[in-house]
Write a protein that holds these residues in place. Sequence first.
Motif, PDB file in Angstrom:
ATOM      1  N   UNK A   5       0.877  -1.306  -0.010  1.00  0.00           N
ATOM      2  CA  UNK A   5       0.050   0.077  -0.004  1.00  0.00           C
ATOM      3  C   UNK A   5       0.946   1.228   0.093  1.00  0.00           C
ATOM      4  N   UNK A   6       0.375   2.299  -0.293  1.00  0.00           N
ATOM      5  CA  UNK A   6       1.009   3.772  -0.191  1.00  0.00           C
ATOM      6  C   UNK A   6       0.223   4.674   0.523  1.00  0.00           C
ATOM      7  N   UNK A   7       0.736   5.465   1.265  1.00  0.00           N
ATOM      8  CA  UNK A   7       0.205   6.342   2.097  1.00  0.00           C
ATOM      9  C   UNK A   7       0.478   7.962   1.813  1.00  0.00           C
ATOM     10  N   UNK A   8      -0.310   8.934   2.135  1.00  0.00           N
ATOM     11  CA  UNK A   8      -0.133  10.116   1.932  1.00  0.00           C
ATOM     12  C   UNK A   8      -0.889  11.184   2.850  1.00  0.00           C
ATOM     13  N   UNK A   9      -0.335  12.148   3.543  1.00  0.00           N
ATOM     14  CA  UNK A   9      -1.198  12.763   4.433  1.00  0.00           C
ATOM     15  C   UNK A   9      -1.288  14.298   3.660  1.00  0.00           C
ATOM     16  N   UNK A  10      -2.290  14.791   3.113  1.00  0.00           N
ATOM     17  CA  UNK A  10      -2.581  16.021   2.498  1.00  0.00           C
ATOM     18  C   UNK A  10      -3.753  16.730   3.020  1.00  0.00           C
ATOM     19  N   UNK A  11      -3.538  18.083   3.373  1.00  0.00           N
ATOM     20  CA  UNK A  11      -4.814  18.872   4.219  1.00  0.00           C
ATOM     21  C   UNK A  11      -5.415  17.863   5.177  1.00  0.00           C
ATOM     22  N   UNK A  12      -4.777  17.241   6.017  1.00  0.00           N
ATOM     23  CA  UNK A  12      -5.600  16.655   7.020  1.00  0.00           C
ATOM     24  C   UNK A  12      -6.198  15.266   6.726  1.00  0.00           C
ATOM     25  N   UNK A  13      -6.235  14.946   5.206  1.00  0.00           N
ATOM     26  CA  UNK A  13      -6.811  13.703   4.772  1.00  0.00           C
ATOM     27  C   UNK A  13      -5.563  12.694   4.424  1.00  0.00           C
ATOM     28  N   UNK A  14      -5.886  11.553   5.214  1.00  0.00           N
ATOM     29  CA  UNK A  14      -4.904  10.540   4.757  1.00  0.00           C
ATOM     30  C   UNK A  14      -5.381   9.704   3.907  1.00  0.00           C
ATOM     31  N   UNK A  15      -4.526   9.527   2.596  1.00  0.00           N
ATOM     32  CA  UNK A  15      -5.004   8.720   1.527  1.00  0.00           C
ATOM     33  C   UNK A  15      -4.275   7.413   1.534  1.00  0.00           C
ATOM     34  N   UNK A  16      -5.020   6.493   1.606  1.00  0.00           N
ATOM     35  CA  UNK A  16      -4.516   5.006   1.415  1.00  0.00           C
ATOM     36  C   UNK A  16      -4.739   4.212   0.114  1.00  0.00           C
ATOM     37  N   UNK A  17      -3.533   4.147  -0.507  1.00  0.00           N
ATOM     38  CA  UNK A  17      -3.651   3.394  -1.975  1.00  0.00           C
ATOM     39  C   UNK A  17      -3.365   2.000  -1.957  1.00  0.00           C
ATOM     40  N   UNK A  18      -4.378   1.108  -2.298  1.00  0.00           N
ATOM     41  CA  UNK A  18      -3.873  -0.297  -2.482  1.00  0.00           C
ATOM     42  C   UNK A  18      -3.038  -0.158  -3.638  1.00  0.00           C
ATOM     43  N   UNK A  19      -1.833  -0.494  -3.409  1.00  0.00           N
ATOM     44  CA  UNK A  19      -0.642  -0.311  -4.529  1.00  0.00           C
ATOM     45  C   UNK A  19      -0.108  -1.734  -4.942  1.00  0.00           C
ATOM     46  N   UNK A  20      -0.886  -2.649  -5.907  1.00  0.00           N
ATOM     47  CA  UNK A  20      -0.551  -3.685  -6.565  1.00  0.00           C
ATOM     48  C   UNK A  20      -1.175  -3.702  -7.882  1.00  0.00           C
ATOM     49  N   UNK A  21      -0.824  -2.543  -8.638  1.00  0.00           N
ATOM     50  CA  UNK A  21      -1.380  -2.291 -10.000  1.00  0.00           C
ATOM     51  C   UNK A  21      -1.277  -3.432 -10.883  1.00  0.00           C
ATOM     52  N   UNK A  22      -0.132  -4.400 -10.931  1.00  0.00           N
ATOM     53  CA  UNK A  22       0.084  -5.563 -11.799  1.00  0.00           C
ATOM     54  C   UNK A  22      -0.882  -6.572 -11.329  1.00  0.00           C
ATOM     55  N   UNK A  23      -1.488  -6.565 -10.221  1.00  0.00           N
ATOM     56  CA  UNK A  23      -2.525  -7.550  -9.813  1.00  0.00           C
ATOM     57  C   UNK A  23      -3.861  -6.940  -9.567  1.00  0.00           C
ATOM     58  N   UNK A  24      -4.014  -5.906 -10.268  1.00  0.00           N
ATOM     59  CA  UNK A  24      -5.282  -5.182 -10.151  1.00  0.00           C
ATOM     60  C   UNK A  24      -5.630  -5.037  -8.699  1.00  0.00           C
ATOM     61  N   UNK A  25      -4.604  -4.719  -7.843  1.00  0.00           N
ATOM     62  CA  UNK A  25      -4.723  -4.438  -6.560  1.00  0.00           C
ATOM     63  C   UNK A  25      -5.501  -5.410  -5.886  1.00  0.00           C
ATOM     64  N   UNK A  26      -5.127  -6.606  -5.885  1.00  0.00           N
ATOM     65  CA  UNK A  26      -6.070  -7.905  -5.327  1.00  0.00           C
ATOM     66  C   UNK A  26      -5.272  -7.748  -3.941  1.00  0.00           C
ATOM     67  N   UNK A  27      -6.342  -8.232  -2.840  1.00  0.00           N
ATOM     68  CA  UNK A  27      -5.803  -8.383  -1.425  1.00  0.00           C
ATOM     69  C   UNK A  27      -5.075  -9.626  -1.456  1.00  0.00           C
ATOM     70  N   UNK A  28      -4.114  -9.478  -0.643  1.00  0.00           N
ATOM     71  CA  UNK A  28      -3.508 -10.898  -0.045  1.00  0.00           C
ATOM     72  C   UNK A  28      -3.303 -10.451   1.250  1.00  0.00           C
ATOM     73  N   UNK A  29      -2.654 -11.508   1.978  1.00  0.00           N
ATOM     74  CA  UNK A  29      -2.491 -11.434   3.327  1.00  0.00           C
ATOM     75  C   UNK A  29      -1.451 -10.211   3.752  1.00  0.00           C
TER      76      UNK A  29
END
Length: 258
Positions: A5-29
């Motif tokens: 995953x990738x995170x960033x904090x901008x204007x008090x908003x915490x962005x969480x990006x599921x970051x596995x684009x080669x796997x269509x961002x599929x969830x693993x453990x």
Amino acid sequence: MYQTIRTELTDNIFFIYINRPDKMNALNQQVMTELALAVDEIYTNNEIKSAVITGTGEKAFVAGADIGEFLTVSAVQGAELAKKGHVVFKRIEDSPKPIIAAVNGFALGGGCELAMACHFRIASANAKFGQPEVNLGLIPGYGGTQRLTALIGKGKAMELMMTGDQINAMDALGWGLVNHVVALDELIFKAKEILAKIHAKGPLAIARVIKCANAALDKDIDGYELEIEEFGACFATKDMQEGAEAFVQKRHAKFIGE
């Protein structure tokens, strides 16, 4: 710190990006473990007023689970897998700070369940939603059978889960699964726009709205009684005093979260 995953904090908003684009961002453990840590940040970091969960890229929010991990899972391990997912997603649902899902493409299986665990959802025009687990001889395991039924009604939810069909963003809007549909390049802007409005309100009141609204779907809680208690508790806050005074004085309130 994070690998999936990738995170960033901008204007008090915490962005969480599921970051596995080669796997269509599929969830693993590993994604689930890292997502849990990121959600903990929302609870503990006072600079964070709200959060947005989205996917990296233009095709997928989260296109499901990483099915390869399922091939050697026993019944006991499967239940443990589901329990872990329930814990993480319940933490999202119970967050006292607003968490929006910005659905930027496919939200299938665990991806749809992740989006539904958020307080509400906005979607890009290319978004697709579904619970296709029956295609694998499975059922939704991260709360999907419960949240989908609560959000769109039993009949539509059962049809989606039993057919494994997908619905597009406009159908999701019509069914009440999402609040807004916008162009893909406007998705994050829309999330920021909504959260800017929420940030201007009393944070203690926002937290109580979340708590009481969640109680409406909890069979173990009398939501009406909870509402009475939380409404009364608001009167003991500085924020309520500030809000009332600002209204009478015809000015914008300046809330401090106390």
